[in-house]
Design a protein around this motif. Structure first.
Motif, PDB file in Angstrom:
ATOM      1  N   MET A  95      52.435 -48.940  40.440  1.00  0.00           N
ATOM      2  CA  MET A  95      51.659 -48.139  39.669  1.00  0.00           C
ATOM      3  C   MET A  95      50.509 -48.545  39.944  1.00  0.00           C
ATOM      4  O   MET A  95      49.372 -47.617  40.215  1.00  0.00           O
ATOM      5  CB  MET A  95      52.131 -47.817  38.203  1.00  0.00           C
ATOM      6  CG  MET A  95      51.076 -46.893  37.469  1.00  0.00           C
ATOM      7  SD  MET A  95      51.211 -46.863  35.610  1.00  0.00           S
ATOM      8  CE  MET A  95      52.967 -46.383  35.533  1.00  0.00           C
ATOM      9  N   TRP A  96      49.927 -49.696  39.631  1.00  0.00           N
ATOM     10  CA  TRP A  96      48.596 -50.111  39.567  1.00  0.00           C
ATOM     11  C   TRP A  96      48.187 -50.250  41.103  1.00  0.00           C
ATOM     12  O   TRP A  96      46.807 -49.779  41.235  1.00  0.00           O
ATOM     13  CB  TRP A  96      48.499 -51.512  38.775  1.00  0.00           C
ATOM     14  CG  TRP A  96      48.874 -51.322  37.356  1.00  0.00           C
ATOM     15  CD1 TRP A  96      49.971 -51.813  36.844  1.00  0.00           C
ATOM     16  CD2 TRP A  96      48.070 -50.455  36.298  1.00  0.00           C
ATOM     17  NE1 TRP A  96      50.012 -51.508  35.482  1.00  0.00           N
ATOM     18  CE2 TRP A  96      49.139 -50.506  35.213  1.00  0.00           C
ATOM     19  CE3 TRP A  96      47.229 -49.575  36.363  1.00  0.00           C
ATOM     20  CZ2 TRP A  96      48.539 -49.995  34.023  1.00  0.00           C
ATOM     21  CZ3 TRP A  96      46.833 -48.779  35.014  1.00  0.00           C
ATOM     22  CH2 TRP A  96      47.441 -49.128  33.957  1.00  0.00           C
ATOM     23  N   PRO A  97      48.746 -50.769  42.084  1.00  0.00           N
ATOM     24  CA  PRO A  97      48.394 -50.554  43.508  1.00  0.00           C
ATOM     25  C   PRO A  97      47.821 -49.242  43.653  1.00  0.00           C
ATOM     26  O   PRO A  97      47.100 -49.031  44.542  1.00  0.00           O
ATOM     27  CB  PRO A  97      49.457 -51.306  44.061  1.00  0.00           C
ATOM     28  CG  PRO A  97      49.939 -52.297  43.267  1.00  0.00           C
ATOM     29  CD  PRO A  97      49.840 -51.515  41.914  1.00  0.00           C
ATOM     30  N   VAL A  98      48.763 -48.145  43.569  1.00  0.00           N
ATOM     31  CA  VAL A  98      48.804 -47.001  44.031  1.00  0.00           C
ATOM     32  C   VAL A  98      47.437 -46.382  43.133  1.00  0.00           C
ATOM     33  O   VAL A  98      46.711 -45.615  43.798  1.00  0.00           O
ATOM     34  CB  VAL A  98      49.986 -46.205  43.361  1.00  0.00           C
ATOM     35  CG1 VAL A  98      49.559 -44.474  43.527  1.00  0.00           C
ATOM     36  CG2 VAL A  98      50.886 -46.404  44.391  1.00  0.00           C
ATOM     37  N   LEU A  99      47.319 -46.513  42.014  1.00  0.00           N
ATOM     38  CA  LEU A  99      46.139 -46.249  41.211  1.00  0.00           C
ATOM     39  C   LEU A  99      44.740 -46.881  41.998  1.00  0.00           C
ATOM     40  O   LEU A  99      43.746 -45.906  41.877  1.00  0.00           O
ATOM     41  CB  LEU A  99      46.228 -46.441  39.640  1.00  0.00           C
ATOM     42  CG  LEU A  99      44.847 -45.992  38.770  1.00  0.00           C
ATOM     43  CD1 LEU A  99      44.879 -44.525  38.718  1.00  0.00           C
ATOM     44  CD2 LEU A  99      45.349 -46.633  37.243  1.00  0.00           C
ATOM     45  N   GLY A 100      44.848 -47.804  42.475  1.00  0.00           N
ATOM     46  CA  GLY A 100      43.711 -48.510  43.094  1.00  0.00           C
ATOM     47  C   GLY A 100      43.444 -47.883  44.214  1.00  0.00           C
ATOM     48  O   GLY A 100      42.016 -47.556  44.549  1.00  0.00           O
ATOM     49  N   VAL A 101      44.461 -47.593  44.948  1.00  0.00           N
ATOM     50  CA  VAL A 101      44.478 -47.015  46.072  1.00  0.00           C
ATOM     51  C   VAL A 101      43.862 -45.446  46.139  1.00  0.00           C
ATOM     52  O   VAL A 101      42.864 -45.002  46.757  1.00  0.00           O
ATOM     53  CB  VAL A 101      45.435 -46.756  47.100  1.00  0.00           C
ATOM     54  CG1 VAL A 101      45.435 -45.826  48.358  1.00  0.00           C
ATOM     55  CG2 VAL A 101      45.849 -48.356  47.474  1.00  0.00           C
ATOM     56  N   ALA A 102      44.269 -44.835  44.991  1.00  0.00           N
ATOM     57  CA  ALA A 102      43.853 -43.336  44.834  1.00  0.00           C
ATOM     58  C   ALA A 102      42.359 -43.233  44.239  1.00  0.00           C
ATOM     59  O   ALA A 102      41.652 -42.503  44.644  1.00  0.00           O
ATOM     60  CB  ALA A 102      44.909 -42.730  43.543  1.00  0.00           C
ATOM     61  N   LEU A 103      42.004 -44.376  43.438  1.00  0.00           N
ATOM     62  CA  LEU A 103      40.728 -44.302  43.065  1.00  0.00           C
ATOM     63  C   LEU A 103      39.698 -44.729  44.356  1.00  0.00           C
ATOM     64  O   LEU A 103      38.526 -44.082  44.403  1.00  0.00           O
ATOM     65  CB  LEU A 103      40.360 -45.476  41.956  1.00  0.00           C
ATOM     66  CG  LEU A 103      40.929 -45.074  40.814  1.00  0.00           C
ATOM     67  CD1 LEU A 103      40.671 -46.398  39.757  1.00  0.00           C
ATOM     68  CD2 LEU A 103      40.537 -43.913  39.997  1.00  0.00           C
ATOM     69  N   ALA A 104      40.383 -45.303  45.191  1.00  0.00           N
ATOM     70  CA  ALA A 104      39.200 -45.606  46.459  1.00  0.00           C
ATOM     71  C   ALA A 104      39.168 -44.396  47.234  1.00  0.00           C
ATOM     72  O   ALA A 104      38.096 -44.217  47.587  1.00  0.00           O
ATOM     73  CB  ALA A 104      39.872 -46.905  47.021  1.00  0.00           C
ATOM     74  N   ILE A 105      40.230 -43.485  47.350  1.00  0.00           N
ATOM     75  CA  ILE A 105      40.157 -42.350  48.468  1.00  0.00           C
ATOM     76  C   ILE A 105      39.253 -41.460  47.464  1.00  0.00           C
ATOM     77  O   ILE A 105      38.521 -40.512  47.907  1.00  0.00           O
ATOM     78  CB  ILE A 105      41.703 -41.856  48.443  1.00  0.00           C
ATOM     79  CG1 ILE A 105      42.416 -42.829  49.568  1.00  0.00           C
ATOM     80  CG2 ILE A 105      41.575 -40.287  48.922  1.00  0.00           C
ATOM     81  CD1 ILE A 105      43.803 -42.353  49.557  1.00  0.00           C
ATOM     82  N   PHE A 107      36.761 -42.117  45.306  1.00  0.00           N
ATOM     83  CA  PHE A 107      35.310 -42.447  45.617  1.00  0.00           C
ATOM     84  C   PHE A 107      34.799 -41.822  46.676  1.00  0.00           C
ATOM     85  O   PHE A 107      33.836 -41.341  46.720  1.00  0.00           O
ATOM     86  CB  PHE A 107      35.329 -43.810  45.365  1.00  0.00           C
ATOM     87  CG  PHE A 107      33.880 -44.201  45.369  1.00  0.00           C
ATOM     88  CD1 PHE A 107      33.088 -44.301  44.395  1.00  0.00           C
ATOM     89  CD2 PHE A 107      33.414 -44.928  46.798  1.00  0.00           C
ATOM     90  CE1 PHE A 107      31.661 -45.095  44.648  1.00  0.00           C
ATOM     91  CE2 PHE A 107      32.203 -45.542  46.751  1.00  0.00           C
ATOM     92  CZ  PHE A 107      31.499 -45.624  45.667  1.00  0.00           C
ATOM     93  N   VAL A 108      35.514 -41.944  47.853  1.00  0.00           N
ATOM     94  CA  VAL A 108      35.074 -41.409  49.208  1.00  0.00           C
ATOM     95  C   VAL A 108      34.776 -39.942  48.756  1.00  0.00           C
ATOM     96  O   VAL A 108      33.921 -39.466  49.533  1.00  0.00           O
ATOM     97  CB  VAL A 108      36.059 -41.613  50.173  1.00  0.00           C
ATOM     98  CG1 VAL A 108      35.646 -41.142  51.580  1.00  0.00           C
ATOM     99  CG2 VAL A 108      36.198 -43.311  50.752  1.00  0.00           C
ATOM    100  N   PHE A 109      35.838 -39.179  48.446  1.00  0.00           N
ATOM    101  CA  PHE A 109      35.505 -37.822  48.333  1.00  0.00           C
ATOM    102  C   PHE A 109      34.414 -37.520  47.516  1.00  0.00           C
ATOM    103  O   PHE A 109      33.688 -36.493  47.596  1.00  0.00           O
ATOM    104  CB  PHE A 109      36.963 -37.130  47.549  1.00  0.00           C
ATOM    105  CG  PHE A 109      37.898 -36.848  48.744  1.00  0.00           C
ATOM    106  CD1 PHE A 109      37.813 -35.458  49.477  1.00  0.00           C
ATOM    107  CD2 PHE A 109      39.056 -37.757  49.120  1.00  0.00           C
ATOM    108  CE1 PHE A 109      38.892 -35.250  50.355  1.00  0.00           C
ATOM    109  CE2 PHE A 109      39.874 -37.209  50.152  1.00  0.00           C
ATOM    110  CZ  PHE A 109      40.032 -36.101  50.720  1.00  0.00           C
ATOM    111  N   ALA A 110      34.259 -38.474  46.322  1.00  0.00           N
ATOM    112  CA  ALA A 110      33.138 -38.072  45.574  1.00  0.00           C
ATOM    113  C   ALA A 110      31.794 -38.214  46.296  1.00  0.00           C
ATOM    114  O   ALA A 110      30.875 -37.420  46.032  1.00  0.00           O
ATOM    115  CB  ALA A 110      33.340 -38.901  44.499  1.00  0.00           C
TER     116      ALA A 110
END
Length: 283
Positions: A95-105, A107-110
């Motif tokens: 769950m946490w690795p996925v959450l980290g990747v999702a936040l990174a993606i 951030f790029v969209f932001a």
């Protein structure tokens, strides 16, 4: 050897026929329960934004439960011998690795969206008036023709780019789950989906339209029924109950989507392994 969407769909149906019963609890907890919690702990108020500790807590719990359910369902769909307990533990573990990747993606969209805000700021756009308009087009402050054209073209580019990324990054969560990768899952997904971009965009758009139509249909029909049963003075309660039933329908489609993604991962990873085996020199 090529991956065919039709073959992946057939595989998806086979998995659902055999393992749907095991997936229902995960879908109920991850996709339906968050909506119920919101209705009980932080019910939406028309015209008012969702703020406060309760709303924030419900949002965080909803995100975590949703990621856990996605991973558990994909674990069940990826390996036929996976038990419900193993799938649940895999969901919590990754769950946490996925959450980290999702936040990174995210951030790029932001950053991409920030470019539009910067353009508006440089043109001295009246943000205060825009907020005061509260979405009313007649009260929105005007902007120059050049700025409007830029925003239109930029928005179209972002839209097309977003569809491309949705297709190419469709397997990111499955890679994080099955290959124990972090940010490297982004590159791996790009490799696995090579040559499938347009087909996956088509699948995504078709699935999105069908899900939206089915969910709205259920909400509108059940909302009308609840209003008749509860009376006009309970209209908001009827809307909330209809939204909860709509989330049940949406959960079914989401389960289907994640099973499809899991089977797509199995197919593309298998093809990639076959290509590497064929391309490698014999010992």
């Amino acid at each position: 050897m090529t991956v065919r969407i039709g073959t992946v769909w057939d595989s998806t149906q086979q998995v659902l026929a055999g393992r749907a019963g095991m997936m229902v609890p995960f879908a109920a907890i991850g996709f339906v329960l968050p909506g119920a919690l919101q209705l009980v702990l932080a019910p939406p108020v028309p015209g008012q934004p969702q703020v406060g500790v309760a709303a924030f807590a419900v949002m965080v719990v909803s995100v975590l439960l949703g990621i856990w359910a996605q991973l558990a369902i994909m674990a069940l769909a990826t390996h036929p011998a996976t038990t419900s307990g193993e799938a649940s533990r895999a969901g919590f573990r990754r769950m946490w690795p996925v959450l980290g990747v999702a936040l990174a993606i995210g951030f790029v969209f932001a950053l991409v969206a920030l470019a539009m805000i910067v353009a508006l700021g440089l043109s001295h756009y009246n943000f205060a008036a825009a907020l005061a308009a509260n979405g009313d087009p007649s009260k929105m402050p005007s902007m120059s023709g050049g700025l409007a054209l830029f925003l239109l073209l930029y928005g179209l580019i972002v839209l097309v780019g977003s569809l491309w990324l949705v297709a190419r990054l469709m397997l990111v969560y499955a890679v994080v789950l099955n290959e124990q990768r972090g940010l490297g899952a982004i590159r791996r997904s790009l490799v696995l989906t090579r040559g499938l971009t347009w087909r996956l965009i088509g699948v995504f758009l078709l699935f999105g339209v069908v899900t939206l139509v089915a969910t709205l249909a259920v909400q509108s029909v059940t909302g009308a029924v609840f209003r008749l049963m509860l009376g006009a003075d309970q209209a908001m309660t009827a809307v909330r109950l209809a939204a909860l039933l709509g989330s049940v329908v949406s959960a079914g489609f989401m389960t289907l989507a994640y099973v499809f993604i899991a089977r797509l991962y199995v197919a593309t990873a298998g093809e990639q392994a076959h290509r590497e085996e064929v391309g490698s020199p014999s010992l």
